[in-house]
Design a protein around this motif. Structure first.
Motif, PDB file in Angstrom:
ATOM      1  N   MET A 176       0.812  -1.225   0.000  1.00 55.13           N
ATOM      2  CA  MET A 176       0.000   0.000   0.000  1.00 55.13           C
ATOM      3  C   MET A 176       0.847   1.279   0.000  1.00 55.13           C
ATOM      4  SD  MET A 176      -3.001   1.196   2.629  1.00 55.13           S
ATOM      5  CE  MET A 176      -3.958   2.670   2.219  1.00 55.13           C
ATOM      6  N   ASP A 177       1.785   1.389   0.905  1.00 55.57           N
ATOM      7  CA  ASP A 177       2.545   2.648   1.023  1.00 55.57           C
ATOM      8  C   ASP A 177       3.484   2.853  -0.155  1.00 55.57           C
ATOM      9  OD1 ASP A 177       1.181   2.937   3.340  1.00 55.57           O
ATOM     10  OD2 ASP A 177       2.903   2.802   4.689  1.00 55.57           O
ATOM     11  N   ALA A 178       4.194   1.811  -0.532  1.00 55.78           N
ATOM     12  CA  ALA A 178       5.150   1.952  -1.644  1.00 55.78           C
ATOM     13  C   ALA A 178       4.423   2.309  -2.941  1.00 55.78           C
ATOM     14  CB  ALA A 178       5.938   0.662  -1.817  1.00 55.78           C
ATOM     15  N   LEU A 179       3.203   1.819  -3.084  1.00 58.08           N
ATOM     16  CA  LEU A 179       2.436   2.100  -4.307  1.00 58.08           C
ATOM     17  C   LEU A 179       1.700   3.440  -4.229  1.00 58.08           C
ATOM     18  CD1 LEU A 179       0.940  -1.476  -4.870  1.00 58.08           C
ATOM     19  CD2 LEU A 179       2.717  -0.394  -6.249  1.00 58.08           C
ATOM     20  N   GLY A 180       1.697   4.041  -3.059  1.00 54.88           N
ATOM     21  CA  GLY A 180       1.024   5.339  -2.900  1.00 54.88           C
ATOM     22  C   GLY A 180      -0.497   5.227  -2.931  1.00 54.88           C
ATOM     23  N   ILE A 181      -1.008   4.105  -2.461  1.00 53.38           N
ATOM     24  CA  ILE A 181      -2.462   3.901  -2.465  1.00 53.38           C
ATOM     25  C   ILE A 181      -3.092   4.663  -1.293  1.00 53.38           C
ATOM     26  CG2 ILE A 181      -4.288   2.161  -2.217  1.00 53.38           C
ATOM     27  CD1 ILE A 181      -2.358   0.148  -3.553  1.00 53.38           C
ATOM     28  N   ASP A 182      -4.198   5.350  -1.562  1.00 50.61           N
ATOM     29  CA  ASP A 182      -4.868   6.134  -0.505  1.00 50.61           C
ATOM     30  C   ASP A 182      -5.920   5.329   0.246  1.00 50.61           C
ATOM     31  OD1 ASP A 182      -3.682   8.840  -0.678  1.00 50.61           O
ATOM     32  OD2 ASP A 182      -4.280   8.595  -2.768  1.00 50.61           O
ATOM     33  N   VAL A 183      -6.626   4.467  -0.458  1.00 50.00           N
ATOM     34  CA  VAL A 183      -7.572   3.568   0.211  1.00 50.00           C
ATOM     35  C   VAL A 183      -7.363   2.184  -0.393  1.00 50.00           C
ATOM     36  CG1 VAL A 183      -9.990   3.009   0.683  1.00 50.00           C
ATOM     37  CG2 VAL A 183      -9.297   5.406   0.542  1.00 50.00           C
ATOM     38  N   LEU A 184      -7.137   1.203   0.475  1.00 49.73           N
ATOM     39  CA  LEU A 184      -6.987  -0.187   0.023  1.00 49.73           C
ATOM     40  C   LEU A 184      -7.984  -1.013   0.824  1.00 49.73           C
ATOM     41  CD1 LEU A 184      -5.352  -2.216  -1.732  1.00 49.73           C
ATOM     42  CD2 LEU A 184      -3.834  -2.527   0.226  1.00 49.73           C
ATOM     43  N   LEU A 185      -8.915  -1.632   0.140  1.00 48.61           N
ATOM     44  CA  LEU A 185     -10.032  -2.278   0.846  1.00 48.61           C
ATOM     45  C   LEU A 185     -10.245  -3.718   0.390  1.00 48.61           C
ATOM     46  CD1 LEU A 185     -13.088  -2.429  -0.896  1.00 48.61           C
ATOM     47  CD2 LEU A 185     -12.271  -0.097  -1.263  1.00 48.61           C
ATOM     48  N   ALA A 186     -10.816  -4.508   1.291  1.00 46.65           N
ATOM     49  CA  ALA A 186     -11.193  -5.882   0.924  1.00 46.65           C
ATOM     50  C   ALA A 186     -12.293  -6.400   1.841  1.00 46.65           C
ATOM     51  CB  ALA A 186      -9.993  -6.809   1.011  1.00 46.65           C
ATOM     52  N   GLY A 187     -13.100  -7.306   1.296  1.00 52.20           N
ATOM     53  CA  GLY A 187     -14.091  -8.039   2.085  1.00 52.20           C
ATOM     54  C   GLY A 187     -13.459  -9.360   2.522  1.00 52.20           C
ATOM     55  N   MET A 188     -13.921  -9.885   3.641  1.00 56.51           N
ATOM     56  CA  MET A 188     -13.229 -11.022   4.255  1.00 56.51           C
ATOM     57  C   MET A 188     -13.655 -12.398   3.735  1.00 56.51           C
ATOM     58  SD  MET A 188     -10.969  -9.748   6.278  1.00 56.51           S
ATOM     59  CE  MET A 188     -10.760  -8.718   4.829  1.00 56.51           C
ATOM     60  N   GLN A 189     -14.656 -12.426   2.849  1.00 51.79           N
ATOM     61  CA  GLN A 189     -15.173 -13.722   2.384  1.00 51.79           C
ATOM     62  C   GLN A 189     -14.428 -14.259   1.172  1.00 51.79           C
ATOM     63  OE1 GLN A 189     -16.440 -10.824   1.793  1.00 51.79           O
ATOM     64  NE2 GLN A 189     -17.689 -10.723  -0.043  1.00 51.79           N
ATOM     65  N   LYS A 190     -13.337 -13.588   0.805  1.00 51.06           N
ATOM     66  CA  LYS A 190     -12.573 -14.064  -0.366  1.00 51.06           C
ATOM     67  C   LYS A 190     -11.286 -14.732   0.136  1.00 51.06           C
ATOM     68  CE  LYS A 190     -15.428 -11.556  -3.090  1.00 51.06           C
ATOM     69  NZ  LYS A 190     -16.361 -11.997  -4.080  1.00 51.06           N
ATOM     70  N   ALA A 191     -10.112 -14.141  -0.164  1.00 46.40           N
ATOM     71  CA  ALA A 191      -8.870 -14.856   0.150  1.00 46.40           C
ATOM     72  C   ALA A 191      -8.636 -15.054   1.651  1.00 46.40           C
ATOM     73  CB  ALA A 191      -7.688 -14.147  -0.494  1.00 46.40           C
ATOM     74  N   PHE A 192      -9.320 -14.300   2.492  1.00 45.17           N
ATOM     75  CA  PHE A 192      -9.181 -14.504   3.941  1.00 45.17           C
ATOM     76  C   PHE A 192      -9.960 -15.741   4.413  1.00 45.17           C
ATOM     77  CE2 PHE A 192      -7.909 -10.101   3.540  1.00 45.17           C
ATOM     78  CZ  PHE A 192      -7.033  -9.851   4.583  1.00 45.17           C
ATOM     79  N   ALA A 193     -10.889 -16.190   3.584  1.00 43.01           N
ATOM     80  CA  ALA A 193     -11.677 -17.395   3.903  1.00 43.01           C
ATOM     81  C   ALA A 193     -12.478 -17.283   5.204  1.00 43.01           C
ATOM     82  CB  ALA A 193     -10.781 -18.637   3.926  1.00 43.01           C
ATOM     83  N   LEU A 194     -13.066 -16.120   5.422  1.00 44.29           N
ATOM     84  CA  LEU A 194     -13.997 -15.954   6.545  1.00 44.29           C
ATOM     85  C   LEU A 194     -15.414 -15.884   5.983  1.00 44.29           C
ATOM     86  CD1 LEU A 194     -12.338 -13.158   8.769  1.00 44.29           C
ATOM     87  CD2 LEU A 194     -11.785 -15.582   8.635  1.00 44.29           C
ATOM     88  N   PRO A 195     -16.421 -16.094   6.813  1.00 43.48           N
ATOM     89  CA  PRO A 195     -17.781 -15.839   6.334  1.00 43.48           C
ATOM     90  C   PRO A 195     -17.942 -14.354   5.994  1.00 43.48           C
ATOM     91  CG  PRO A 195     -17.804 -17.090   8.389  1.00 43.48           C
ATOM     92  CD  PRO A 195     -16.398 -16.603   8.189  1.00 43.48           C
ATOM     93  N   PRO A 196     -18.922 -13.993   5.166  1.00 43.31           N
ATOM     94  CA  PRO A 196     -19.093 -12.582   4.784  1.00 43.31           C
ATOM     95  C   PRO A 196     -19.586 -11.700   5.926  1.00 43.31           C
ATOM     96  CG  PRO A 196     -20.711 -14.001   3.672  1.00 43.31           C
ATOM     97  CD  PRO A 196     -19.864 -14.893   4.510  1.00 43.31           C
ATOM     98  N   GLY A 197     -19.367 -10.384   5.780  1.00 38.72           N
ATOM     99  CA  GLY A 197     -19.919  -9.427   6.750  1.00 38.72           C
ATOM    100  C   GLY A 197     -18.909  -8.468   7.345  1.00 38.72           C
ATOM    101  N   LEU A 198     -17.634  -8.667   7.017  1.00 35.86           N
ATOM    102  CA  LEU A 198     -16.590  -7.777   7.544  1.00 35.86           C
ATOM    103  C   LEU A 198     -15.697  -7.321   6.397  1.00 35.86           C
ATOM    104  CD1 LEU A 198     -15.056  -6.631  10.117  1.00 35.86           C
ATOM    105  CD2 LEU A 198     -13.696  -8.745  10.056  1.00 35.86           C
TER     106      LEU A 198
END
Ligand SMILES: Cc1ncc(COP(=O)(O)O)c(C=O)c1O
Length: 367
Positions: A176-198
């Protein structure tokens, strides 16, 4: 097949482990008490390490769209450039407009990537103060060239660089910082393998500064509310505590495996699934340089060139489900049936992907 449920190989939600469900089942705690503050504080350095950032990483009790909408509402007063290369990124333009923002779509054909020079040309017009990009467009399996796009963004420091890494975060290295990204977001039901909702999201200092001057941020998704609460190791409203327990446990697992090992595992699994396609004469929709590492979107006639093998996707899915208790996706939006998608992210291993490939081979027979 002795599984007691259908295993999800769709690109989210994906299979959730028993260990994660157990982590969620712990007794509730109050979200304004020391127990929660300790939990929040303990997760923060791990989240920052995962996103390669010194920025605060906030926890949002919502799916990813909440934060995607919030980013536009918090950061743009002039005009948003939405980079559109598939269902989710196209929708982001619609969402910007629905939020009452001035917004333009930079559109490419589904299956094609967004290229840095396209963005440079648009931003050079001087009309924009925010740009949205989906790193890994889940509907087409395109992974956009984030590093070269980041180089362009550095030439436009007044334009907020908003990146959705919903289906790539934690499976692919994103600094994130090296690329200069201002907002980096993700939902947890994908690569984190949690149920959806966070959802989790990092926000840069300059984005927080920008938010101060943007009217109409609302309350639930106001970045400044997140920051004020974050400073006390809290969230603005009652958070989804079971999923936060699950994320805390998952972060422990992620660091026990090691980030580099985790990224390498995802790369290897992608190679295995792509190899299955190649052996069966089924091409991926994106060109090789832009293929996603966390999911594969196979071309089944989506390309105008008509190169896809054209199997009966519905029948393929049905056989996989009935015979192997496996669910793959039959294509999203306007390329439903003209493509199909297989996820290879989260907790999957060489062993489980080999099992998947066996099931794919078996179910493809005669199609
Ligand atoms: C890349 C991407 N962005 C955004 C979303 C929207 O996520 P949610 O429905 O969890 O809000 C998805 C969902 O699949 C996605 O794949």
């Amino acid at each position: 097949m002795n599984r007691d449920h259908v295993k999800l190989f769709i690109p989210g939600p994906i299979e959730v482990s028993e260990k994660t469900f157990r982590a969620m089942g712990k007794p509730m705690i109050g979200h304004r008490g020391q127990g929660f503050q300790d939990l929040y504080a303990a997760m923060q350095p791990k989240l920052q390490q995962l996103l390669y950032t010194k920025n605060p990483v906030f926890l949002s009790t919502s799916s990813a769209w909440g934060v995607m909408e919030a980013a536009v509402r918090n950061l743009s007063v002039k005009r948003v450039l939405n980079c559109c290369c598939g269902a989710f990124s196209d929708k982001w333009n619609d969402v910007s407009l629905r939020c009452g923002k001035e917004a333009d779509a930079l559109k490419v054909a589904w299956g094609d990537p967004i290229l840095p020079e396209m963005i440079r040309e648009k931003l050079a017009m001087g009309r924009y103060d925010a740009m949205t990009l989906i790193h890994n467009e889940t509907s087409t399996g395109v992974m956009n060239p984030l590093s070269s796009i980041a180089e362009v963004m550095k030439q436009f420091p007044d334009v907020m660089f908003i990146v959705d890494s919903v289906s790539s975060m934690s499976g692919v290295k994103i600094e994130m910082d090296a690329l200069g990204i201002d907002v980096l977001l993700a939902g947890m039901q994908k690569a984190f393998a949690l149920p959806p909702g966070l959802a989790v999201f990092g926000v840069s200092a300059r984005a927080l500064k920008r938010a101060e001057s943007v009217p109409g941020r609302g309350y639930y998704f106001d970045f400044l509310e997140f920051k004020a609460n974050h400073d006390k190791n809290m969230t603005p409203s009652t958070p989804v505590i079971p999923l936060i327990y699950a994320l805390a446990a998952k972060l422990d697992d992620i660091f026990a495996e090691g980030l580099d090992a985790r990224f390498a595992r995802h790369q290897k699994l992608a190679g295995m699934v792509r190899g299955w396609g190649a052996r069966n004469g089924i091409e991926l929709l994106p060109a090789p340089a832009y293929q996603s590492i966390t999911l594969s979107c196979f071309d089944n006639g989506a390309r105008a060139s008509g190169k896809g093998r054209k199997i009966d996707v519905a029948k393929f899915q049905k056989t996989l489900k009935e015979r192997h208790k496996i669910l793959i996706d039959g294509g999203y939006g306007k390329i439903k049936g003209l493509s199909f998608r297989v996820a290879h992210m989260g907790d999957e291993t060489v062993e489980t992907i080999n099992e998947l490939i066996g099931a794919l081979d078996d179910s493809l027979k005669g199609l």
